[in-house]
Write a protein that holds these residues in place. Structure first.
Motif, PDB file in Angstrom:
ATOM      1  N   TRP A 119       0.884  -1.342   0.173  1.00 35.88           N
ATOM      2  CA  TRP A 119      -0.128  -0.021   0.186  1.00 35.88           C
ATOM      3  C   TRP A 119       0.910   1.301  -0.087  1.00 35.88           C
ATOM      4  O   TRP A 119       1.772   1.509   0.973  1.00 35.88           O
ATOM      5  CB  TRP A 119      -0.977   0.012   1.151  1.00 35.88           C
ATOM      6  CG  TRP A 119      -1.884  -0.941   1.239  1.00 35.88           C
ATOM      7  CD1 TRP A 119      -3.387  -0.766   0.791  1.00 35.88           C
ATOM      8  CD2 TRP A 119      -1.880  -2.265   1.496  1.00 35.88           C
ATOM      9  NE1 TRP A 119      -4.128  -2.016   0.778  1.00 35.88           N
ATOM     10  CE2 TRP A 119      -3.276  -2.889   1.238  1.00 35.88           C
ATOM     11  CE3 TRP A 119      -0.895  -3.229   2.034  1.00 35.88           C
ATOM     12  CZ2 TRP A 119      -3.541  -4.273   1.607  1.00 35.88           C
ATOM     13  CZ3 TRP A 119      -1.147  -4.486   2.181  1.00 35.88           C
ATOM     14  CH2 TRP A 119      -2.599  -5.055   2.275  1.00 35.88           C
ATOM     15  N   SER A 120       0.592   2.104  -0.938  1.00 32.84           N
ATOM     16  CA  SER A 120       1.381   3.531  -1.188  1.00 32.84           C
ATOM     17  C   SER A 120       0.418   4.459  -0.630  1.00 32.84           C
ATOM     18  O   SER A 120       0.899   5.635  -0.405  1.00 32.84           O
ATOM     19  CB  SER A 120       1.972   3.569  -2.476  1.00 32.84           C
ATOM     20  OG  SER A 120       0.775   3.729  -3.486  1.00 32.84           O
ATOM     21  N   THR A 121      -0.636   4.359  -0.344  1.00 30.39           N
ATOM     22  CA  THR A 121      -1.658   5.272  -0.202  1.00 30.39           C
ATOM     23  C   THR A 121      -2.211   4.950   1.386  1.00 30.39           C
ATOM     24  O   THR A 121      -2.740   3.911   1.623  1.00 30.39           O
ATOM     25  CB  THR A 121      -2.698   5.474  -0.980  1.00 30.39           C
ATOM     26  OG1 THR A 121      -2.640   5.689  -2.368  1.00 30.39           O
ATOM     27  CG2 THR A 121      -3.759   6.731  -0.605  1.00 30.39           C
ATOM     28  N   ASN A 181      -8.117   1.506   1.161  1.00 30.95           N
ATOM     29  CA  ASN A 181      -6.864   1.353   1.547  1.00 30.95           C
ATOM     30  C   ASN A 181      -6.689   0.706   2.748  1.00 30.95           C
ATOM     31  O   ASN A 181      -5.617   1.291   3.553  1.00 30.95           O
ATOM     32  CB  ASN A 181      -5.997   2.707   1.181  1.00 30.95           C
ATOM     33  CG  ASN A 181      -5.547   2.861  -0.366  1.00 30.95           C
ATOM     34  OD1 ASN A 181      -4.971   2.169  -0.858  1.00 30.95           O
ATOM     35  ND2 ASN A 181      -6.379   3.996  -0.922  1.00 30.95           N
TER      36      ASN A 181
END
Length: 291
Positions: free
Chosen positions: A34-36, A53
């Motif tokens: 997960w980047s968000t 997310n």
């Protein structure tokens, strides 16, 4: 204006700040990143409050004022890209609380998306439907593991919360229904749900399945006019339990569409949760609260 924004945020957040939150243990999959950060917002596309997310599973605990021993873990839907957190989550929990049932809202791990996961699944569905399946495939096993961890937690801590460890149900909506059925097809003795309630479950993503020998009682809820074509797989799920001699019920409404949850449409499907409660009473899965 800044003070007004802060005040509005506090008012919106106040109910959540008083809610007990339980972090669940989980194992990471290095292929899912997960980047968000997790985000809760109102989706204009779905016309409801959503969460996207989720990278670490947890439970929001809704304690009944007069607990009767029964508990239900609730898994909202949202295509595994999001969670319809109110209509298929918090509103359900609050209704159950009034009947003496303690509720645990499960925030299970979701597909990593941009800031607006609902926009992402909408775009993927329109331009490349196969991509939805590709993005969901590595995440669903994580979501199911989160469901199993939720049952383990509730059963381990049941007596401290005035709960019956033999009356722990799992209710899932749409993609949350896929999580509920994934739990049902993979549980061990320690994390077996005592009853399950798949509401318009997304069965095609679950794939082929075998009815467990000790399958828990099940109530399936769906609408014939579900635009995602979930009526037949729901009926097939009912038939599978029935043909194997398992305890099962079905409410298939002629109209209701998809994602009705606790929304009011002036249709018989509006009262599905009352039908669940009646079924739970008849099956001895819960008892009426005393005045």
């Amino acid at each position: 204006m800044k003070k007004l924004i802060v005040l509005t945020y506090l008012l919106v957040s106040l109910p959540m700040m008083s809610q007990k939150i339980i972090d669940l243990p989980f194992e990471e999959n290095p292929k899912v990143v997960w980047s968000t950060t997790e985000n809760e917002y109102y989706s204009d596309i779905w016309q409801t409050q959503v969460v996207t997310n989720v990278s670490a599973p947890r439970l929001e605990v809704y304690e009944a004022e007069k607990p009767n021993g029964t508990s239900v873990i609730i898994a909202p839907g949202g295509g595994l890209y999001g969670l319809s957190i109110n209509s298929e989550g918090r509103d359900v929990a609050k209704w159950l609380n009034k009947k003496g049932i303690t509720a645990f809202l499960l925030k299970y791990r979701l597909v990593p998306t941009g800031v607006d996961g609902v926009q992402d699944i909408t775009d993927d569905g329109k331009t490349n439907p196969a991509r939805v399946g590709e993005r969901v495939a590595p995440v669903l096993p994580l979501s199911i593991a989160d469901g199993l961890a939720a049952i383990t937690y509730v059963r381990k801590n049941a007596k401290d919360m005035q709960l019956d460890p033999t009356k722990i149900g799992f209710m899932g909506f749409s993609a949350g229904g896929a999580v509920a059925m994934g739990v049902t097809f993979t549980y061990s003795e320690a994390n077996r749900p005592d009853f399950i309630v798949p509401v318009y479950p997304w069965m095609t993503v679950v794939g082929d399945y075998t009815v467990p020998q000790d399958a828990p009682p099940m109530l399936v809820i769906c609408a014939t006019d579900d635009p995602l074509g979930l009526a037949k797989p729901s009926a097939d799920l009912y038939s599978a339990w029935l043909s194997n001699g398992k305890n099962v019920g079905l409410h298939m409404y002629s109209k209701g569409g998809h994602g009705f949850g606790m929304k009011k449409q002036n249709l018989p499907s509006d009262d599905w949760i009352q039908r669940f409660y009646e079924w739970a009473l008849v099956e001895g899965l819960t008892v009426p609260i005393t005045p």
